[in-house]
Every structure is written in C-alpha cells, then in structure tokens.
Write an enzyme that holds these catalytic residues in place. Structure first.
Site, PDB file in Angstrom:
ATOM      1  N   ARG A 119      30.956  89.963  29.212  1.00  0.00           N
ATOM      2  CA  ARG A 119      31.718  90.998  28.665  1.00  0.00           C
ATOM      3  C   ARG A 119      31.570  91.527  27.112  1.00  0.00           C
ATOM      4  O   ARG A 119      31.261  90.069  26.374  1.00  0.00           O
ATOM      5  CB  ARG A 119      33.297  90.618  28.776  1.00  0.00           C
ATOM      6  N   ARG A 127      31.402  82.680  29.286  1.00  0.00           N
ATOM      7  CA  ARG A 127      31.978  83.189  30.334  1.00  0.00           C
ATOM      8  C   ARG A 127      30.999  84.423  30.833  1.00  0.00           C
ATOM      9  O   ARG A 127      30.517  85.193  30.114  1.00  0.00           O
ATOM     10  CB  ARG A 127      33.358  83.820  30.142  1.00  0.00           C
ATOM     11  N   LYS A 149      44.402  82.187  32.029  1.00  0.00           N
ATOM     12  CA  LYS A 149      45.403  82.919  32.678  1.00  0.00           C
ATOM     13  C   LYS A 149      45.108  83.877  33.982  1.00  0.00           C
ATOM     14  O   LYS A 149      45.652  83.583  34.991  1.00  0.00           O
ATOM     15  CB  LYS A 149      46.080  84.011  31.637  1.00  0.00           C
ATOM     16  N   ARG A 189      51.939  91.470  25.352  1.00  0.00           N
ATOM     17  CA  ARG A 189      51.171  90.582  24.368  1.00  0.00           C
ATOM     18  C   ARG A 189      51.824  90.850  22.936  1.00  0.00           C
ATOM     19  O   ARG A 189      50.963  90.566  21.746  1.00  0.00           O
ATOM     20  CB  ARG A 189      49.522  91.241  24.346  1.00  0.00           C
ATOM     21  N   ARG A 196      39.405  87.822  18.673  1.00  0.00           N
ATOM     22  CA  ARG A 196      40.590  88.042  19.900  1.00  0.00           C
ATOM     23  C   ARG A 196      41.763  86.830  19.695  1.00  0.00           C
ATOM     24  O   ARG A 196      42.771  86.904  19.760  1.00  0.00           O
ATOM     25  CB  ARG A 196      39.871  87.907  21.112  1.00  0.00           C
TER      26      ARG A 196
HETATM   27  P1  AMP Z   1      42.009  90.462  28.521  1.00  0.00           P
HETATM   28  O1  AMP Z   1      41.295  90.515  29.884  1.00  0.00           O
HETATM   29  O2  AMP Z   1      43.375  89.956  28.914  1.00  0.00           O
HETATM   30  O3  AMP Z   1      41.309  89.549  27.663  1.00  0.00           O
HETATM   31  O4  AMP Z   1      42.124  91.776  27.938  1.00  0.00           O
HETATM   32  C1  AMP Z   1      40.928  92.503  27.501  1.00  0.00           C
HETATM   33  C2  AMP Z   1      41.121  93.665  26.082  1.00  0.00           C
HETATM   34  O5  AMP Z   1      42.210  94.647  26.889  1.00  0.00           O
HETATM   35  C3  AMP Z   1      42.111  92.887  25.074  1.00  0.00           C
HETATM   36  O6  AMP Z   1      41.277  92.269  24.227  1.00  0.00           O
HETATM   37  C4  AMP Z   1      42.817  94.303  24.554  1.00  0.00           C
HETATM   38  O7  AMP Z   1      41.943  94.963  23.879  1.00  0.00           O
HETATM   39  C5  AMP Z   1      43.079  94.996  26.054  1.00  0.00           C
HETATM   40  N1  AMP Z   1      44.463  94.413  26.606  1.00  0.00           N
HETATM   41  C6  AMP Z   1      44.687  93.695  27.639  1.00  0.00           C
HETATM   42  N2  AMP Z   1      46.011  93.689  27.890  1.00  0.00           N
HETATM   43  C7  AMP Z   1      46.429  94.249  26.582  1.00  0.00           C
HETATM   44  C8  AMP Z   1      47.907  94.359  26.083  1.00  0.00           C
HETATM   45  N3  AMP Z   1      48.892  93.804  26.834  1.00  0.00           N
HETATM   46  N4  AMP Z   1      48.096  95.028  24.890  1.00  0.00           N
HETATM   47  C9  AMP Z   1      47.073  95.708  24.131  1.00  0.00           C
HETATM   48  N5  AMP Z   1      45.804  95.246  24.534  1.00  0.00           N
HETATM   49  C10 AMP Z   1      45.639  94.813  25.780  1.00  0.00           C
END
Ligand code: AMP
Length: 218
Positions: free
Chosen positions: A162, A129, A15, A90, A173
């Site tokens: 990360r 990654r 994404k 989400r 996740r």
């Molecule tokens: P991502 O980079 O999108 O994988 O996001 C990394 C982390 O940020 C996720 O595993 C969540 O802990 C938090 N996070 C990002 N977007 C959201 C969301 N829309 N709702 C809740 N937590 C989020």
C-alpha cells in the site's frame, strides 16, 4: 438492540485482521473505513478522488466526508443487528457523530476492544505488510509470507505494498494516530466500554483475548 463493536488501536495493531475474524464469529458485518475509501479510490468515485491525497500522505480524510460515508453504510439493512467498526471513529468529532447515528438507529457501542502494541513493533509490521489487489487479504514480507489465497481467488503476483505503508508515511500515520485517535481511549474509558487487549502476541492469542471481552453470545 443492535450491538456495535468499535475496534481501537494504532495503524498496524491488527484491527483489520481481528475484526474480520470476530465478524465471522459473531455474524455481524465488518465495516472498515479504510477499505471503503480504498474501494472508492480504485473505482475513481467522487469520494475516492476527494480522499486520495489525504490517504497517500497518511493524513486523515476530513471528518464530514468520513462521517457521511459511515452513516450511509450503517443505514444499510445488513447492519440492522449491529456491526464491527474498524478504523472509525478516528477523531473525537467522529466518535460523537457515531453516538448520534447509533441513537437514531436504536443501538449503542457495547464494547471497545483497544489492541495495544509497542510503537517499534507497529513500524516493523506496517512497513512489511503486503496486500493482494484481487482479494484484499494481507500478508507480511517477514512474518506471514504469501502461501496461498485464503479465498481461492488469486495468485501471489497480485501482491503489492500500500502507498501509505511506505516507511515515511507509516511514521506520519502513527503521529496522526497519537494526536487524533489516542484521545478516544479516554472517551470510551469514561463510558465504561473500553477493554484493553495485548496485541503483541500471536494472532490466535490476540483473537482469544478479544473474544474473552466480547459480550456473551446466547
Ligand atoms: P486504514 O486502512 O484504516 O489504515 O485507513 C487508510 C487511510 O484511510 C487512513 O490513513 C486515512 O487516510 C483514511 N481513513 C480511514 N478511516 C478514516 C477515518 N475514520 N477518518 C479519516 N480518515 C480515515
């Protein structure tokens, strides 16, 4: 009317990579909730401190904090014509909150590309990654080794994994995604805006498939 595009897909589906390329193509800002949280974490803001534990465990940050953060971001002038949303919504509550926000802003979600990738592939992508601390570009130990910084800002030594890309957290996740986010596929299907795209292809082919489902540019 402002057009909002919501990128849907499991963690590791691509994404972020694709949203950045689409944003350039359609000249709309790329809004990544994960990037905004990571920025807050790095700057040790109040929001960053509240989000840290959830993020490191691969859990979702609570809806109220996330919704407030995105409402603030979408109200800024650069989003006047719309935005590409990556990582938000989400949960069903976030999707409903987004509909409310966009109604106030006079816009709507015009298309929801759902990038579909098999689960084994997601685990292998995420656990390999690597990210650049300086410019945020992502690479992959196996599929996309660091060659040079796409933004001309940094060297390979800034690369790190990360915390939430470690294998144990990756599995969690994906579980969190299946429980909380996968129901949004039906939510947007019911609204008639969902477009499924095969994410298990070369990066450029995924981009071409995505462009084909975007609203036509004048
Ligand atoms: P991502 O980079 O999108 O994988 O996001 C990394 C982390 O940020 C996720 O595993 C969540 O802990 C938090 N996070 C990002 N977007 C959201 C969301 N829309 N709702 C809740 N937590 C989020």
């Amino acid at each position: 009317m402002p057009d909002y595009i919501v990128m849907l897909g499991a963690p590791g589906a691509g994404k972020g990579t694709q949203a950045a390329r689409i944003a350039e193509k359609v000249a709309l800002p790329h809004i990544s909730s994960g990037d905004i949280f990571r920025e807050n974490l790095k700057n040790e803001t109040v929001l960053g401190k509240k989000a840290a534990d959830y993020m490191n465990r691969g859990e979702l940050v609570p809806d109220d904090l996330t919704i407030e953060m995105i409402a603030d971001r979408l109200s800024r002038p650069d989003c006047a014509n719309g935005a590409i949303l990556d990582g938000f919504p989400r949960t069903p509550a976030q999707a409903e909150a987004l509909d409310g926000m966009l109604q106030k802003l006079g816009g709507e979600v015009v298309v929801v590309p759902y990038i579909k990738v098999p689960e084994e592939e997601l685990i292998s992508r995420l656990s390999g990654r690597i990210v650049c601390k300086e410019c945020g570009a992502t690479f992959h130990k196996k599929f996309k080794p660091f060659e040079s910084c796409p933004y001309g800002k940094c060297e390979g030594e800034y690369l790190y994994q990360r915390e939430d890309d470690k294998v144990e957290t990756v599995t969690n996740r994906i579980k969190v995604y299946l429980e909380n986010t996968a129901p949004l596929i039906a939510y947007y299907q019911d609204k008639g805006v969902l477009q499924e795209v095969d994410g298990d292809q070369a990066i450029d082919d995924v981009l071409a498939s995505l462009i084909a489902v975007l609203p036509q540019q004048e």
